[in-house]
Structure formats: C-alpha cells, structure tokens
Design a protein around this motif. Structure first.
Motif, PDB file in Angstrom:
ATOM      1  N   VAL A   1     -42.243 -46.110  34.148  1.00 55.18           N
ATOM      2  CA  VAL A   1     -40.847 -46.549  34.137  1.00 55.18           C
ATOM      3  C   VAL A   1     -40.564 -47.510  32.990  1.00 55.18           C
ATOM      4  O   VAL A   1     -39.518 -47.428  32.336  1.00 55.18           O
ATOM      5  CB  VAL A   1     -40.480 -47.193  35.485  1.00 55.18           C
ATOM      6  CG1 VAL A   1     -39.066 -47.762  35.449  1.00 55.18           C
ATOM      7  CG2 VAL A   1     -40.607 -46.189  36.613  1.00 55.18           C
ATOM      8  N   LEU A   2     -41.488 -48.450  32.729  1.00 53.15           N
ATOM      9  CA  LEU A   2     -41.237 -49.507  31.750  1.00 53.15           C
ATOM     10  C   LEU A   2     -41.829 -49.218  30.375  1.00 53.15           C
ATOM     11  O   LEU A   2     -41.438 -49.868  29.402  1.00 53.15           O
ATOM     12  CB  LEU A   2     -41.804 -50.831  32.261  1.00 53.15           C
ATOM     13  CG  LEU A   2     -41.171 -51.414  33.521  1.00 53.15           C
ATOM     14  CD1 LEU A   2     -41.878 -52.692  33.938  1.00 53.15           C
ATOM     15  CD2 LEU A   2     -39.687 -51.671  33.314  1.00 53.15           C
ATOM     16  N   GLY A   3     -42.780 -48.302  30.289  1.00 52.67           N
ATOM     17  CA  GLY A   3     -43.428 -48.016  29.016  1.00 52.67           C
ATOM     18  C   GLY A   3     -42.586 -47.127  28.121  1.00 52.67           C
ATOM     19  O   GLY A   3     -41.591 -46.538  28.534  1.00 52.67           O
ATOM     20  N   GLY A   4     -43.009 -47.060  26.873  1.00 50.76           N
ATOM     21  CA  GLY A   4     -42.351 -46.209  25.902  1.00 50.76           C
ATOM     22  C   GLY A   4     -43.316 -45.199  25.335  1.00 50.76           C
ATOM     23  O   GLY A   4     -44.436 -45.017  25.841  1.00 50.76           O
ATOM     24  N   PRO A   5     -42.915 -44.506  24.264  1.00 49.57           N
ATOM     25  CA  PRO A   5     -43.786 -43.487  23.660  1.00 49.57           C
ATOM     26  C   PRO A   5     -45.130 -44.039  23.192  1.00 49.57           C
ATOM     27  O   PRO A   5     -46.130 -43.322  23.192  1.00 49.57           O
ATOM     28  CB  PRO A   5     -42.955 -42.972  22.467  1.00 49.57           C
ATOM     29  CG  PRO A   5     -41.544 -43.309  22.817  1.00 49.57           C
ATOM     30  CD  PRO A   5     -41.604 -44.581  23.599  1.00 49.57           C
ATOM     31  N   THR A   6     -45.157 -45.316  22.801  1.00 51.66           N
ATOM     32  CA  THR A   6     -46.412 -45.908  22.334  1.00 51.66           C
ATOM     33  C   THR A   6     -47.091 -46.733  23.424  1.00 51.66           C
ATOM     34  O   THR A   6     -48.053 -47.447  23.142  1.00 51.66           O
ATOM     35  CB  THR A   6     -46.154 -46.806  21.112  1.00 51.66           C
ATOM     36  OG1 THR A   6     -45.246 -47.852  21.473  1.00 51.66           O
ATOM     37  CG2 THR A   6     -45.554 -45.996  19.959  1.00 51.66           C
ATOM     38  N   SER A   7     -46.588 -46.662  24.650  1.00 48.18           N
ATOM     39  CA  SER A   7     -47.129 -47.464  25.753  1.00 48.18           C
ATOM     40  C   SER A   7     -47.616 -46.564  26.877  1.00 48.18           C
ATOM     41  O   SER A   7     -47.202 -46.700  28.023  1.00 48.18           O
ATOM     42  CB  SER A   7     -46.067 -48.442  26.271  1.00 48.18           C
ATOM     43  OG  SER A   7     -45.560 -49.246  25.237  1.00 48.18           O
ATOM     44  N   THR A   8     -48.483 -45.645  26.550  1.00 50.01           N
ATOM     45  CA  THR A   8     -49.005 -44.691  27.517  1.00 50.01           C
ATOM     46  C   THR A   8     -50.416 -45.081  27.926  1.00 50.01           C
ATOM     47  O   THR A   8     -51.271 -45.322  27.076  1.00 50.01           O
ATOM     48  CB  THR A   8     -49.027 -43.269  26.924  1.00 50.01           C
ATOM     49  OG1 THR A   8     -47.693 -42.894  26.580  1.00 50.01           O
ATOM     50  CG2 THR A   8     -49.564 -42.269  27.935  1.00 50.01           C
TER      51      THR A   8
END
Length: 525
Positions: free
Chosen positions: A194-201
């Motif tokens: 929910v809170l991550g982005g494309p670089t936060s996997t």
C-alpha cells in the motif's frame, strides 16, 4: 537435578512442524522449481529487492527498539492509572490487517511521503511496537527487585544500575524481540504493497506478484529460497546470542514487580508513553472517522450496511465474520499454546538439537504467507488427508505463525529459572516430573498467558495465509476487509473502515480477557 529430558516435550512440536510446514513448503517447491528460478537468482533486479528488503527491515527494527524499550519498562514495571488501557491500545496495531495499517497511514501522511522508505518504516514501527513491549516486558515484569536494591546499597546510580544489572538480565529478551521485529519487517507484505512505490518492493511483495499476477511459480520459489536463507541466518545469529547472553536469575511474580511512579524520570517516561499512545491511536481515529463519514455529512450508513448480506455468495454479514474469527482464534490459541509451550520446554531442557528446533519453529515467520497458504491448500486437498472442507485448516495456518511468538515469549523466562530451585526440590526426594510441576510449571503458565495474547492477536489479524484457506462463505474479518478494499467506491471503503473499527474492538476485548486470565492464573500460582 535436571528437568525432564527435552525430547519428552519435542515430539508434539516436531510432528506439528513436519506435517503442517515442511511438507506443504516442500510440495510448493517441488511443483514450482524450474530453470526459470535460476535465472531469477542471478538477476541484478532480484538482489536490489533483497538489499531494499534488508535495509528497511534493519531501520524498522532499530527504531522500534528505540521507542519500544522505554514503553516496555513503563508498562511492565510501573503502577499508574490507565496502565492496562495503554497496554491494550499499544497492542491493537499488531493485530490489524497490514493492508488496513497501510491504508490508515496513507490517509495520515503527506502525499510526498507515500512511496518512500520513511512511510514504510513508520508504519512498521506502529505495527511492531507491541512485539517489543510484550516480549521484553514479559521478562522485565518478572525481574526480582532485590538485584536492584542490592546495587543501590552499593551506591549505584540509575545509569550504572541499568548498565550493570538490568541490561544484562534483559538482553536475551531484547535479542528475541529484535529478531521477531526484523523477521516481520523482512517479510512485510500489506504495508509495503500500500505504501511502497516502484522502487520500494520487498521480497514478499515480489513473491506475491510472481505467484498471483504472473503465475511465475519458478521465480517465486527461487525468491522463497532467498527469503528462507535470510531468515535462517537471522535465527542462527539471534539464537546463538540468546544462549550466550542468558543469565540465570531469581524471578518474581508480575504483580510484585510493579512499583509506584516516584522519581521525575519515571514520571517523564510515563508522559512519553502517554504521548506514544496518542500517536498510535491517530491512525485508528482516522479509521473511526472514515467509518462514519458519508459523503459530505456524518452518519452510520456504513455500519448499517454491515448487517446486510450482499447480493453475491462472497458477501456475508459482518457479525457472521466476527463469530468465525473468534472461533478460529480460540482454536489457534489452543494449538499455539500447546505446541509453543512444549517447544519452549524442549529447547530449554535439551543439550543437543535445541538450536535446530528453535530455528525450525521460527521458519514460518520468515516464509511467505502466500507460500504457506498455497502449500497447505494443495497438500491437504487430496486423500487421505483432505482438509479443504474442514474449518480446522484455517487455525492451523494461523497457529504456524503464532507458535514462534509463544516460544519467543516463554523461552527467555524459562531459561532464566535459577537451577538451585530444582536442586532444593531434588534434595527433598522429588522426581524430575515433580520438580518440573513445582518449579517450572508456574513460571511457564504465567508466561504462556502472554503468549496466548499474542496468539489471539495473530489469529484475529492474519490475512495472507487465511485469504487462501478461508471458505468464501465463512471469511474472517481481515479477509472481508480485504475484499471490500479491492472494490472501488466510497461505500466499500466506508464499510472496510467500519469493519476495521469492529476488529479493533474485538481485539481489545480479546487482549483484556487474556490479561485478566493471566493475572488470575498468576495469583492462583
């Protein structure tokens, strides 16, 4: 005299682990390993995911310990008005579905923070604070005040007292709590989704994406192997540290350990925990707001909608989900307490093999919830053990995650028992089993009360594996919330918020009940 042999207690946890964890995971790996998995292992993108997963887990663990240790002291060593309510409120976030935690933080944090590691770390601290408070507090509440009193008579000040007396006694529990928080954040799914982005996997999100969206079982299995290797390394290091740092000590009753807040430092720490409780309540308050916000006015429309069964077979009344969740929670608590208590005794009393059993019991925490749920589903879907239509498969899956928490809570306390107590009973002619019932069992029963609270919290809030195992006509509250969050429209989100508030209420009630039972058992012993 030595306590009963560890293998007496190891039979049940070993059988449980072999049948309901290793067999399903082996089934998944056997079906999904392929040459594609080796391509994923050597990919640079995979190791970027591993680096991010490890870094955010380390940052989350450090910040959680920094905030949680003072709170553990205040809530388990000081007596003041509102202590029990604060303890319950700070425990509630741990049982919320991670997707709900992510949604609550998304509504509170600035838009620029969404998709950053800062948002993920803050949500992880909110979610895992209860682990440090409960695990460290579980030992802190039993520390004998006479150690501190003896140090004070020798002129030790507060800092010296903490450094030379309290900290050495607490280190095993701190290491256990740090390992748990790291594992939870290392395998985080809903919060990062929910809170991550494309670089936060993270690894868990990537495993889910490859399993559910891409049907790349070979790649997902390879990532599972990486995840399990990382978990094994953490468990090996933390287990070794706990054994080396354990100090034999005399334990006191929890009610004896509480003392009034007299010093200015104690009052400052109580103030800090009061502020912390308010901060933790803010995301919960946002859920309450969204549950009664209907368009541009306030109302109970979403709450009323929960009492109505939807038009499809996937829709059930919320009160039916409450009944289902509580039924599963009771069964999961019973399984986790029996298996976790026996495992703690086996690890504490065994001279050989205890480290392997300890690591094996912790593996479910570090294994993808997708892997566990899917593995149980395909393993027990054929004769002679077909559990697809049986409700017991759900609490079994939940207990797999709850048992390690029970072990981490009970084991430091059990290891801290002074062996001289056993020697005294043996000189009076007591057998090993009589000695165990007299010396070890009372301490075990008290700490199992805290473990039971953890198990209930895990069962009520578990989402990953349960979403695979729960029948469509009998969803738990987190599964029903997840269904609503995936549907567009304010009505669905409003009902999801109302269900989340209902889950908070049920959780607070469950925590208060286990606390009352633990105190009653402690007084009886």
């Amino acid at each position: 005299m030595q306590p009963p042999p560890g293998w007496w207690f190891a039979v049940v946890p070993l059988a449980f682990l072999a049948i309901f964890f290793f067999w399903p995971v082996a089934t998944v790996l056997a079906r999904s390993l392929s040459p594609r998995g080796f391509d994923v292992l050597v990919s640079a993108a995979t190791w970027r995911v591993v680096a991010f997963t490890t870094g955010q887990a380390a940052a989350s663990t450090a910040l959680t310990l920094l905030v949680g240790l003072p709170a553990a002291y205040v809530l388990h060593r000081l007596h003041f008005r509102g202590r029990r309510l604060m303890l319950s409120l700070l425990t509630v976030p741990f049982v919320l579905p991670t997707v709900v935690v992510g949604a609550a933080f998304r509504s509170l944090l600035p838009a620029a923070w969404i998709g950053t590691v800062t948002a993920i770390v803050l949500a992880h601290v909110f979610f895992n604070l209860a682990v440090v408070i409960r695990v460290v507090g579980g030992l802190w509440t039993h520390l004998d005040d006479r150690y501190e009193q003896a140090a004070r008579t020798l002129g030790a000040g507060p800092i010296t007292l903490l450094r030379t007396v309290t900290w050495p006694l607490l280190r095993p529990a701190v290491v256990a709590a740090a390992a748990l928080v790291f594992l939870f954040t290392f395998t985080s799914f809903g919060v990062v989704l929910v809170l991550g982005g494309p670089t936060s996997t993270t690894l868990e999100v990537e495993i889910y994406r490859r399993t559910v969206q891409l049907f790349d079982l070979g790649g997902a299995a390879a990532l599972c192997l990486v995840q399990i290797v990382g978990v094994l390394a953490v468990l090996a290091v933390s287990g070794r540290l706990q054994r080396r740092l354990t100090v034999r000590q005399r334990l006191s009753r929890s009610d004896v350990a509480l003392r009034p807040t007299r010093s200015s430092l104690d009052r400052s720490l109580v103030g800090f925990v009061s502020v912390l409780t308010v901060v933790v309540v803010l995301p919960l308050a946002a859920l309450v707001r969204d549950s009664i916000r209907v368009g541009d006015h306030w109302g109970v429309d979403w709450w009323h909608a929960l009492t109505v069964t939807g038009p499809t077979t996937r829709d059930v009344a919320a009160w039916d989900s409450v009944r289902v969740s509580l039924t599963y929670a009771l069964a999961a608590v019973a399984i986790a307490v029996i298996v976790g208590g026996a495992a703690s005794c086996a690890i504490a009393y065994s001279r050989r093999g205890s480290g392997a059993l300890d690591i094996g019991l912790m593996l479910p925490l570090g294994t993808s919830a997708v892997t566990i749920g899917f593995g149980l589903l395909i393993t027990f879907a054929v004769a002679p053990v077909d559990l697809r239509s049986s409700w017991i498969i759900v609490p079994i899956g939940q207990a797999l995650v709850a048992v390690p928490l029970v072990v981490r809570t009970v084991l430091p306390v059990l290891r801290a028992i002074d062996p001289r107590f056993r020697e005294v009973t043996s000189t009076l002619g007591a057998s090993p089993m009589t000695t165990w019932r007299t010396i070890d069992l009372p301490v075990l029963a008290r700490s199992l009360g805290i473990g039971a609270g953890f198990a209930a919290a895990v069962s009520l809030g578990e989402f990953g594996a349960t979403s695979f195992l729960a029948r469509t006509d009998a969803p738990t509250l987190p599964v029903l919330i997840g269904r609503l969050l995936t549907r567009p429209g304010q009505a669905n989100y409003g009902q999801a918020a109302a269900l989340s508030v209902l889950l908070v209420i049920v959780t607070i009630a469950a925590v208060l009940v286990t606390e009352r039972l633990r105190r009653a058992g402690s007084e009886g012993l």
